[in-house]
Design a protein around this motif. Sequence first.
Motif, PDB file in Angstrom:
ATOM      1  N   GLN A 108       0.189 -89.937 -84.351  1.00  0.00           N
ATOM      2  CA  GLN A 108       0.227 -91.047 -83.404  1.00  0.00           C
ATOM      3  C   GLN A 108      -1.104 -91.150 -82.644  1.00  0.00           C
ATOM      4  N   PRO A 109      -1.393 -92.321 -82.068  1.00  0.00           N
ATOM      5  CA  PRO A 109      -2.699 -92.523 -81.423  1.00  0.00           C
ATOM      6  C   PRO A 109      -3.054 -91.455 -80.400  1.00  0.00           C
ATOM      7  N   GLU A 110      -2.088 -91.065 -79.539  1.00  0.00           N
ATOM      8  CA  GLU A 110      -2.404 -90.066 -78.516  1.00  0.00           C
ATOM      9  C   GLU A 110      -2.665 -88.701 -79.144  1.00  0.00           C
ATOM     10  N   GLN A 111      -2.008 -88.405 -80.268  1.00  0.00           N
ATOM     11  CA  GLN A 111      -2.290 -87.166 -80.985  1.00  0.00           C
ATOM     12  C   GLN A 111      -3.653 -87.234 -81.666  1.00  0.00           C
ATOM     13  N   ASP A 112      -3.969 -88.381 -82.233  1.00  0.00           N
ATOM     14  CA  ASP A 112      -5.235 -88.547 -82.942  1.00  0.00           C
ATOM     15  C   ASP A 112      -6.429 -88.360 -82.010  1.00  0.00           C
ATOM     16  N   GLU A 113      -6.298 -88.809 -80.764  1.00  0.00           N
ATOM     17  CA  GLU A 113      -7.378 -88.629 -79.794  1.00  0.00           C
ATOM     18  C   GLU A 113      -7.680 -87.148 -79.588  1.00  0.00           C
ATOM     19  N   VAL A 173      -6.861 -84.666 -81.799  1.00  0.00           N
ATOM     20  CA  VAL A 173      -7.313 -84.109 -83.073  1.00  0.00           C
ATOM     21  C   VAL A 173      -8.809 -84.324 -83.256  1.00  0.00           C
ATOM     22  N   ARG A 174      -9.320 -85.479 -82.854  1.00  0.00           N
ATOM     23  CA  ARG A 174     -10.723 -85.831 -83.088  1.00  0.00           C
ATOM     24  C   ARG A 174     -11.633 -85.538 -81.901  1.00  0.00           C
ATOM     25  N   ALA A 175     -11.182 -84.697 -80.981  1.00  0.00           N
ATOM     26  CA  ALA A 175     -12.045 -84.308 -79.860  1.00  0.00           C
ATOM     27  C   ALA A 175     -13.251 -83.539 -80.381  1.00  0.00           C
ATOM     28  N   GLU A 176     -14.352 -83.614 -79.663  1.00  0.00           N
ATOM     29  CA  GLU A 176     -15.603 -82.995 -80.096  1.00  0.00           C
ATOM     30  C   GLU A 176     -15.495 -81.472 -80.122  1.00  0.00           C
ATOM     31  N   LEU A 177     -16.295 -80.846 -80.961  1.00  0.00           N
ATOM     32  CA  LEU A 177     -16.249 -79.402 -81.146  1.00  0.00           C
ATOM     33  C   LEU A 177     -16.553 -78.650 -79.857  1.00  0.00           C
ATOM     34  N   ASP A 178     -17.475 -79.152 -79.039  1.00  0.00           N
ATOM     35  CA  ASP A 178     -17.877 -78.411 -77.845  1.00  0.00           C
ATOM     36  C   ASP A 178     -16.903 -78.581 -76.687  1.00  0.00           C
ATOM     37  N   GLU A 179     -15.816 -79.325 -76.902  1.00  0.00           N
ATOM     38  CA  GLU A 179     -14.846 -79.550 -75.825  1.00  0.00           C
ATOM     39  C   GLU A 179     -13.622 -78.659 -76.021  1.00  0.00           C
ATOM     40  N   SER A 180     -13.247 -77.960 -74.957  1.00  0.00           N
ATOM     41  CA  SER A 180     -12.011 -77.188 -74.961  1.00  0.00           C
ATOM     42  C   SER A 180     -10.894 -78.031 -74.353  1.00  0.00           C
ATOM     43  N   ILE A 181      -9.720 -77.957 -74.971  1.00  0.00           N
ATOM     44  CA  ILE A 181      -8.592 -78.796 -74.576  1.00  0.00           C
ATOM     45  C   ILE A 181      -7.350 -77.938 -74.412  1.00  0.00           C
ATOM     46  N   LYS A 212       2.662 -80.441 -80.742  1.00  0.00           N
ATOM     47  CA  LYS A 212       1.446 -79.785 -80.239  1.00  0.00           C
ATOM     48  C   LYS A 212       0.868 -78.806 -81.250  1.00  0.00           C
ATOM     49  N   THR A 213       1.740 -78.069 -81.957  1.00  0.00           N
ATOM     50  CA  THR A 213       1.229 -77.141 -82.972  1.00  0.00           C
ATOM     51  C   THR A 213       0.513 -77.903 -84.072  1.00  0.00           C
ATOM     52  N   ALA A 214       1.115 -78.988 -84.522  1.00  0.00           N
ATOM     53  CA  ALA A 214       0.484 -79.798 -85.565  1.00  0.00           C
ATOM     54  C   ALA A 214      -0.847 -80.360 -85.082  1.00  0.00           C
ATOM     55  N   VAL A 215      -0.919 -80.775 -83.826  1.00  0.00           N
ATOM     56  CA  VAL A 215      -2.177 -81.282 -83.275  1.00  0.00           C
ATOM     57  C   VAL A 215      -3.258 -80.206 -83.348  1.00  0.00           C
ATOM     58  N   GLY A 216      -2.909 -78.978 -82.956  1.00  0.00           N
ATOM     59  CA  GLY A 216      -3.895 -77.900 -82.989  1.00  0.00           C
ATOM     60  C   GLY A 216      -4.380 -77.604 -84.389  1.00  0.00           C
ATOM     61  N   LEU A 217      -3.469 -77.539 -85.363  1.00  0.00           N
ATOM     62  CA  LEU A 217      -3.855 -77.242 -86.738  1.00  0.00           C
ATOM     63  C   LEU A 217      -4.680 -78.378 -87.333  1.00  0.00           C
ATOM     64  N   HIS A 218      -4.298 -79.603 -87.049  1.00  0.00           N
ATOM     65  CA  HIS A 218      -5.052 -80.737 -87.592  1.00  0.00           C
ATOM     66  C   HIS A 218      -6.407 -80.879 -86.903  1.00  0.00           C
ATOM     67  N   ARG A 219      -6.501 -80.462 -85.640  1.00  0.00           N
ATOM     68  CA  ARG A 219      -7.821 -80.460 -85.004  1.00  0.00           C
ATOM     69  C   ARG A 219      -8.730 -79.443 -85.695  1.00  0.00           C
ATOM     70  N   ALA A 220      -8.183 -78.279 -86.052  1.00  0.00           N
ATOM     71  CA  ALA A 220      -8.970 -77.281 -86.779  1.00  0.00           C
ATOM     72  C   ALA A 220      -9.460 -77.865 -88.101  1.00  0.00           C
ATOM     73  N   ALA A 221      -8.576 -78.547 -88.824  1.00  0.00           N
ATOM     74  CA  ALA A 221      -8.967 -79.154 -90.101  1.00  0.00           C
ATOM     75  C   ALA A 221     -10.034 -80.233 -89.895  1.00  0.00           C
TER      76      ALA A 221
END
Length: 618
Positions: A148-153, A155-163, A173-182
Motif C-alpha cells: 500500500q502507498p503508506e508502506q511503499d513510502e 520501503v523506499r526510504a533512503e539508505l542513510d535514514e533510520s526508521i 510491519k515485518t513485510a515492510v522491513g524485509l521489502h525495505r532490505a530488498a
Amino acid sequence: MREHAEDLFSTGDQVAGDPFAAETLGRHLARRIAELADSPDTPLFFGRLDIEEERFHVGRRHVTDVAGEPMVLDWRAPVSRKFYQASVKDPQDVRTRRRFGFVKGALTSFEDEHLQAGEELGTASRILLEEIERPRVGPMRDIVATIQPEQDELVRAELDESICVQGAPGTGKTAVGLHRAAYLLYLHRERLKRSGVLIVGPNSAFLSYIASVLPALGEIEVQQSTIDGLLGTVATATDTAAAAEVKHDPRMATVLARRLNGKIRKPEAPLTVSDGSYRWRVSTEALRRVVDDVRREAPPYGIGRERVRARIVSLLMRQSEARRGDSPSEAWQRRMGRSQPVVEVLDHAWPAVTAEQLVFEVLSDPADELLEPAEQAAIAWAKPPKTARSAKWTAADAVLIDEAAGLIDRVPSFGHVVLDEAQDLSPMQARVIARRSEHGSITLLGDLAQGTAPWAARDWRTLLAHLGKPEARVVPLTTGFRVPAAVVALANRLLPALGVDVPEARSLRTDGALTIGATPLRDAVRDALRFEGSIGVIAADATVPLIAAGIEHERVTVLPASLAKGLEYDHVIVVEPADIVAAEPRGLNRLFVVLTRAVSRLDVLHERPLPPPLDRVS
C-alpha cells in the motif's frame, strides 16, 4: 535467463583463463542461478502500467527476452513506483493500472483502474482483498503485489535514514522491513555487498517463518540472526529474574567501562631496552605523557594498548636514528615492541584483558556506586568460578561480554540492520545492535503494546537512543491487512491496561470469526480442521505439555504463549487466557500478542473468568 546462466556455469571452466578465475566465475554463476530460482506457483508479474503510449509489466524481478529487451520490470525499479503510488489525485501519467490475480501460478482474474478518468479502487480492490484473506499455509510470503502507498513510502526510504515503524498487529510491519532490505539491496548493491545487511528476529522460529521472503525476491546474501546468535558466548546457566533485570540495565555499560578504564595506570619507572651494544632509555615522564595522550584520545581499550606500544617504540626509534643515522627496519620495530621491558611497561600501565575476564571480575566483585547493594548482591556469584575460562555464562552474561568486547575492540558495522519485534529489547541488547550499525542505518519494527519482557520499551525514543539512532523517524502503521476486525476489536480492549501510548488498530478484514466460550479443546480443534489453513493452539507455557499430548495433526501446532510473538495462523485457539495473564508480570501484554496471531478465525476457550479488560465480552 535461468537456462543461459546454467549453460554458462556448465562451460565456465573452459572459458576461464586459470583455476582461480574459473572458481570465481563459478561462484558468481552459482549465485546468479540461485537468484533466478523461481517457484512455478509464483507468477513473474502481478501488475501492468499503461503510461502514455508505453506499457510496462511489473513483477518480482527484472525479466528480459532472448534479445535482452525488458519484458517485466523489477518492482523496485523507479518506474514501478507508480504502480504503488499513482492515484486519482496524482495519476503520475498513468492512464491504466491493471492488477492480476493468480492462484498457484495460474492467472484467474484482473482489474483495471483508469486513473486519469477518475477510477481508483484503493482498498476496495477485490484482488487485494482476496490476497490478504488467502489462507496462511507454510512460511511468510512476500507482499510485492499488495504493498500500500503508506508502506511503499517506508520501503523506499533512503539508505542513510533510520526508521522506527510502530505497527499494530497485522499492519505488515515485518513485510515492510524485509521489502525495505530488498529495495536497498537493489539500489545500493555494491555498497551493501561490502558492508552487509542483517535481519534480526526474536527467535529461531520467527526467522524460519520469514526465511523465504527475501530469496523469493531474488535476494540470497542477507544474514539473519537472533540477538543471541550475534553473540560469541553460548549460555549454559540461568539467571534469577532479579539478576537478569540488573544485567540488562544500561548502567552495566558504565560499570564495565569504569572497571576497564580503572586498569590504566601511570608508569612508575623509566624504561631501558638493550639493543646489541646500545641501550635506549625513555624517562618516566615521557612514558606518562604517552599513556595520558592515548587515554585522552579514548580509543577502544585494546587499540589504546597497541597505540601506547607503538608510541614507545617510536621514542626508541628516534634514539636509534639519532645514534645510527638511519631508520630501523620494520623487523627491528616489531622486536622492540615485543621486548620484555616494553611488555612490562604495557602490562603495568595498560594491561591486556579479554572481554570474558572483565565480566568475570565484575561479577566476582560488582561493587560500584551506580548499583544499589541489593543489585550488587543479585548479580554477584555466590561461589565465583576459579577463572573466567571455567565460568558458566547466562544469556544476560553473553550480552555483557559483547559489551566488554566492544569496549576493547571495534565491532564490524553492517550497512543496514532490520530489527523486528524490537519492543522487547533491553537497553543492553540494543547496544549490541548499536555496535553493529554504528556506520549504517536501521529499520526498527515493533509494537509497544506487544512488549512482554521486564525491560520492554514503553516509548520508542528511549530505545532509539540506546540504539544510537535518537533522531530516527517514528511512523505508525494502524491499518491491518491480516487480523480480522472482530479479533482486532477484542485485542483493542486490552490497550488501556497495557501502559503504553499507541493508536488503536483498524482492520480491512470483515471475513473473520470470533468465538468465546467453554468449548472442549478437542472439539474446537476438530471444528477448526474443517477449514483450510494453519491452526495454532496457544496456551500458558506450563500447560502446553499436557495439551500437546492429546493433539496430533500435521496442520495443528501447539505452542507456549512465550513463543507466539511474530507468528501467525489462520485459526488460533487460545486456551485459558487467565492462565496466560497470571504466568508473568506483563501477562496482559502477552495475551494481546496471543490474540492477534489469528488471521482468519479465533477461538477463546475458558472455564476460569476472563481477565478484567475482557470479562464483559461474550
